[in-house]
Design an enzyme around this catalytic site. Structure first.
Site, PDB file in Angstrom:
ATOM      1  N   GLU A 174      38.416  33.130  22.197  1.00 19.61           N
ATOM      2  CA  GLU A 174      39.812  33.371  21.830  1.00 19.61           C
ATOM      3  C   GLU A 174      40.663  32.181  22.271  1.00 19.61           C
ATOM      4  OE1 GLU A 174      41.989  36.656  23.671  1.00 19.61           O
ATOM      5  OE2 GLU A 174      42.715  37.164  21.672  1.00 19.61           O
ATOM      6  N   CYS A 199      46.612  38.923  19.677  1.00 16.74           N
ATOM      7  CA  CYS A 199      45.161  39.187  19.829  1.00 16.74           C
ATOM      8  C   CYS A 199      44.497  39.434  18.488  1.00 16.74           C
ATOM      9  CB  CYS A 199      44.888  40.296  20.829  1.00 16.74           C
ATOM     10  SG  CYS A 199      46.162  41.504  20.942  1.00 16.74           S
ATOM     11  N   GLY A 213      40.903  42.573  32.039  1.00 11.76           N
ATOM     12  CA  GLY A 213      40.584  43.962  31.671  1.00 11.76           C
ATOM     13  C   GLY A 213      39.395  44.492  32.468  1.00 11.76           C
ATOM     14  N   GLU A 216      43.683  47.168  26.074  1.00 11.81           N
ATOM     15  CA  GLU A 216      43.837  46.450  24.793  1.00 11.81           C
ATOM     16  C   GLU A 216      43.583  44.992  25.117  1.00 11.81           C
ATOM     17  OE1 GLU A 216      44.453  48.085  22.057  1.00 11.81           O
ATOM     18  OE2 GLU A 216      45.156  49.996  22.865  1.00 11.81           O
ATOM     19  N   SER A 233      43.927  39.863  28.755  1.00 14.81           N
ATOM     20  CA  SER A 233      42.631  39.231  28.501  1.00 14.81           C
ATOM     21  C   SER A 233      41.470  40.159  28.857  1.00 14.81           C
ATOM     22  CB  SER A 233      42.538  37.958  29.343  1.00 14.81           C
ATOM     23  OG  SER A 233      42.633  38.290  30.716  1.00 14.81           O
ATOM     24  N   THR A 234      40.335  39.918  28.219  1.00 13.19           N
ATOM     25  CA  THR A 234      39.140  40.709  28.502  1.00 13.19           C
ATOM     26  C   THR A 234      38.721  40.517  29.963  1.00 13.19           C
ATOM     27  OG1 THR A 234      38.466  40.588  26.203  1.00 13.19           O
ATOM     28  CG2 THR A 234      36.725  41.065  27.792  1.00 13.19           C
ATOM     29  N   LYS A 253      54.720  46.607  34.814  1.00 15.81           N
ATOM     30  CA  LYS A 253      54.552  45.279  35.431  1.00 15.81           C
ATOM     31  C   LYS A 253      54.437  44.276  34.288  1.00 15.81           C
ATOM     32  CE  LYS A 253      52.094  42.233  36.548  1.00 15.81           C
ATOM     33  NZ  LYS A 253      52.255  40.836  36.030  1.00 15.81           N
TER      34      LYS A 253
HETATM   35  P1  ADP Z   1      46.874  36.228  29.418  1.00 11.52           P
HETATM   36  O1  ADP Z   1      45.531  35.574  29.487  1.00 11.52           O
HETATM   37  O2  ADP Z   1      47.311  36.591  28.058  1.00 11.52           O
HETATM   38  O3  ADP Z   1      47.924  35.571  30.261  1.00 11.52           O
HETATM   39  P2  ADP Z   1      46.231  38.102  31.440  1.00 11.52           P
HETATM   40  O4  ADP Z   1      45.140  39.084  31.204  1.00 11.52           O
HETATM   41  O5  ADP Z   1      45.991  36.992  32.384  1.00 11.52           O
HETATM   42  O6  ADP Z   1      46.669  37.641  30.017  1.00 11.52           O
HETATM   43  O7  ADP Z   1      47.548  38.851  31.927  1.00 11.52           O
HETATM   44  C1  ADP Z   1      48.042  40.046  31.360  1.00 11.52           C
HETATM   45  C2  ADP Z   1      48.804  40.826  32.423  1.00 11.52           C
HETATM   46  O8  ADP Z   1      47.900  41.145  33.491  1.00 11.52           O
HETATM   47  C3  ADP Z   1      49.936  40.058  33.081  1.00 11.52           C
HETATM   48  O9  ADP Z   1      50.979  40.968  33.376  1.00 11.52           O
HETATM   49  C4  ADP Z   1      49.310  39.522  34.362  1.00 11.52           C
HETATM   50  O10 ADP Z   1      50.236  39.258  35.403  1.00 11.52           O
HETATM   51  C5  ADP Z   1      48.417  40.690  34.742  1.00 11.52           C
HETATM   52  N1  ADP Z   1      47.282  40.345  35.609  1.00 11.52           N
HETATM   53  C6  ADP Z   1      46.670  39.154  35.764  1.00 11.52           C
HETATM   54  N2  ADP Z   1      45.644  39.249  36.652  1.00 11.52           N
HETATM   55  C7  ADP Z   1      45.619  40.549  37.062  1.00 11.52           C
HETATM   56  C8  ADP Z   1      44.789  41.306  37.949  1.00 11.52           C
HETATM   57  N3  ADP Z   1      43.775  40.741  38.608  1.00 11.52           N
HETATM   58  N4  ADP Z   1      45.040  42.626  38.091  1.00 11.52           N
HETATM   59  C9  ADP Z   1      46.052  43.220  37.416  1.00 11.52           C
HETATM   60  N5  ADP Z   1      46.869  42.565  36.575  1.00 11.52           N
HETATM   61  C10 ADP Z   1      46.663  41.252  36.385  1.00 11.52           C
END
Ligand code: ADP
Length: 487
Positions: free
Chosen positions: A382, A283, A232, A249, A228-229, A175
Site C-alpha cells: 500500500e 484505503c 491493526g 478497518e 494501517s494493518t 483518539k
Molecule cells: P497511518 O499509517 O495511516 O498513519 P496508523 O495505523 O499509523 O495509520 O495510525 C492510525 C491511528 O492509530 C492514528 O490515530 C495513530 O495515532 C494511531 N496509532 C498508531 N500507533 C498506535 C498503537 N500502537 N496503538 C494504538 N493506536 C496507534
C-alpha cells in the site's frame, strides 16, 4: 468551538503534564496549531469519565428516541459549523477545502443522521422453544468504545465510529490522528454544546503512544480502529488481553479492472477519481489498474491526457483537485515507492498540472507505472498516494487471479457492460466491497468490512449495530415442574 482542547467529561482539558504538540499544515510546512499531548493519565481520566457516564450517568436512562433527538441536534450544530470544520481538516491534512466542505462534512452528517434514526429501532428477537419457555434476546450497548481514527478523512471516520456507538447507547473516547486532531476535538466540543451528558463523548489527542494507552486501558469494552494493518495487529493484541470487541478497518490495494466492453468514458473519469481523490490517500484507492491489451494504449493515453490537466496546488483554492500529501513522512514514503518502481526499470508517466510553482508543501504529482508485474512491490504494497500501476490481463481468469493476488481484501472495481461477467467476477473477488461500473461509493447504509488483512467486522450499515452491541438471551421458565433429572 476551537478544536485545540481535549474533551474529558465536562471539561475542555489540557494535558496534565502540560505537554502539547504542533500540527503542521502540509501545504506550507508550517506549524499552525498546538494541541495537548495526552499521556496515560489523561487517557485514564477520559476512559474513567466515559465509564462513569455509562455505568451511572443519565445516558443509560434516556429513552432511545431522546438519544436520537440529541444526535439530530448535533447534526444541526455541525451543519452550522460546516465551514470551520472543513477548514480544520484542510489545514491539518491538506485535502482541498471544497472537497472537505462539500464531501467530508456532508458524509459525516449523513452517517450521524442515519444512526440517529436508528436509536429506537434496535431490536432483539423472540425465539420459539415451546410452551414451557419464553425466550428473547436483546441487544445491549457494549459500554465504553475507544475510537482510534486516521488522518485521511479525520471528521468522517471519527463520525463513522461515534454515530453507531452513540446510537447503540455506548459512551465514547475518540483518539484522532496526531497529524489531524482538530476536527475530532471540535466534534467532541460540539457534543458538549449540544447537551450530551457529561462523559458520553470524550476526545484525547496524541500519537501512537496515546492510542496504545487507550487500546490497553482495562475499562474499555470495545475498540474501533481505522488505520494501517501493522497497527491493526497491535490493536488486536491489546484487545485479546482483555477479551474485548474489536473492529478493524485496515489497508488495501484495490484492483480497478477495465474490460474492453466497458463504457470507457465513464471508466476513465472514475479512474481519475479513484487514483487521485484525496491525493490517493484512501484505503480503497484504485492503485492497481488492470487493463486489457485491446484497450491498454487508448485508455492510458486518454488517462494521461486527463491527468495532465488535473490541478495540483493550494488546497484552499477552489479549482484545486489535489492538495499536498498529509506530512513529510508520507511524502518520503510515497517518493520512496516511486524510487523503487524506477529502480525496477518500470516505465512510468507523470501527470498533474501546477498553475504556479509550489516551492513549499508536500506535493507529489500523479504517477503511473506501466505494464507492472503483478508481484512487483509497487503493485503489492500500500503506497497511499497518487501512484498507480497498470497490470495487463488477458481474460476473466487472469483478472480474478491478479485482483486477488495481494494480502489485502478491501475493495475491487469491475468495468464491463456484460452483467453476467460482472456478477461472476463479483462472486470470485476476495474483497469486502465490489464496485461494478463505479468507484469509491460508500454511504452509511452499506456495511464496510475488509476481508483478509484489510479488516475485521463492519463499521457501517445496519450491521454496525451488531458490533457496537452485545447479545443477551433471556430464558424464562413457564413450567412449574422441576427438571426431570433433578425431580
Ligand atoms: P497511518 O499509517 O495511516 O498513519 P496508523 O495505523 O499509523 O495509520 O495510525 C492510525 C491511528 O492509530 C492514528 O490515530 C495513530 O495515532 C494511531 N496509532 C498508531 N500507533 C498506535 C498503537 N500502537 N496503538 C494504538 N493506536 C496507534
Amino acid at each position: 468551538m476551537t478544536g485545540i482542547r481535549m474533551v474529558i467529561g465536562q471539561e475542555l482539558a489540557a494535558a496534565q503534564s502540560g505537554k502539547t504538540f504542533e500540527v503542521i499544515n502540509p501545504a506550507t510546512e508550517q506549524a499552525h496549531a498546538r494541541v495537548p499531548e495526552a499521556g496515560p493519565e489523561d487517557v485514564d481520566r477520559a476512559v474513567r469519565a466515559a465509564r462513569r457516564a455509562f455505568d451511572s450517568g443519565p445516558w443509560r436512562k434516556m429513552s432511545p428516541a431522546d438519544r436520537g433527538l440529541l444526535m439530530f441536534r448535533l447534526a444541526d450544530r455541525i451543519e452550522a459549523h460546516r465551514e470551520e470544520l472543513a477548514r480544520l481538516d484542510t489545514e491539518d491534512m491538506g485535502k482541498p477545502y471544497v472537497h472537505a466542505k462539500q464531501h467530508d462534512v456532508s458524509s459525516a452528517l449523513a452517517f450521524l443522521r442515519f444512526y440517529a434514526g436508528f436509536c429506537d429501532k434496535i431490536r432483539g428477537s423472540q425465539i420459539p422453544c415451546g410452551p414451557d419457555k419464553h425466550v428473547y434476546t436483546i441487544r445491549e450497548p457494549v459500554g465504553v468504545v475507544a475510537g482510534i481514527v486516521p488522518w485521511n478523512f479525520p471528521l468522517v471516520i471519527a463520525m463513522q465510529k461515534l454515530a453507531p456507538a452513540l446510537a447503540c447507547g455506548n459512551t465514547v473516547v475518540l483518539k484522532p490522528a496526531e497529524q489531524s486532531p482538530r476536527s475530532a476535538l471540535a466534534l467532541a466540543e460540539l457534543c458538549l454544546e449540544t447537551g450530551f451528558p457529561e462523559g458520553v463523548v470524550n476526545a484525547v489527542s496524541g500519537g501512537g503512544e496515546t492510542g496504545a494507552a487507550l487500546a490497553a486501558h482495562p475499562l474499555v469494552d470495545k475498540i474501533s480502529f481505522t488505520g494501517s494493518t501493522e497497527v491493526g495487529k497491535k490493536i488486536m493484541h491489546a484487545a485479546a488481553d482483555h477479551i474485548r470487541k474489536v473492529t478493524l478497518e485496515l489497508g488495501g490495494k484495490t484492483a480497478n479492472i477495465i474490460f474492453p466492453d466497458a463504457d470507457l468514458e465513464a471508466a476513465l473519469a472514475s479512474c481519475l477519481l479513484t487514483s487521485c481523490y484525496n491525493s490517493g490517500q484512501i484505503c480503497t484507492t484504485g492503485s492497481r489498474l488492470l487493463l486489457h491489451p485491446e484497450i491498454h494504449d487508448r485508455f492510458l493515453d486518454a488517462l494521461l491526457a486527463r491527468l495532465r490537466t488535473l490541478k495540483v496546488g493550494d488546497p484552499m483554492e477552489e479549482d484545486t483537485k489535489m492538495g499536498p500529501l498529509v506530512s513529510k513522512e508520507q511524502y518520503d514514503r510515497v517518493t520512496h515507492y516511486i524510487e523503487i518502481g524506477k529502480q525496477n526499470n518500470l516505465r512510468f508517466y507523470t501527470g498533474g498540472f501546477r498553475a504556479k510553482p509550489l516551492d513549499r508543501g508536500y506535493y507529489v504529482d500523479p504517477l503511473i507505472f506501466d505494464h507492472v508485474p503483478v508481484d512487483a512491490r509497487v503493485a503489492q504494497e500500500e503506497i497511499f498516494g497518487p501512484v498507480i500501476s497498470t497490470i495487463d490481463f488477458r481474460d476473466e481468469d487472469e483478472a480474478v487471479a491478479y485482483a486477488n493476488a495481494t494480502s489485502y481484501g478491501l475493495a475491487t472495481a469491475i468495468w464491463t457492460r456484460d452483467l453476467s461477467r460482472a456478477h461472476r467476477l463479483a462472486a470470485a473477488m476476495q474483497s469486502g466491497f465490489v464496485w461494478v461500473n463505479c468507484n469509491h461509493y460508500w454511504v452509511a447504509q452499506i456495511p464496510y468490512e475488509g476481508h483478509r488483512q484489510s479488516g475485521l467486522g463492519a463499521d457501517m450499515g445496519v450491521e454496525a449495530v451488531e458490533s457496537y452491541t452485545r447479545l443477551k438471551s433471556t430464558i424464562v421458565n413457564l413450567d412449574p415442574a422441576p427438571h426431570p433429572w433433578a425431580g
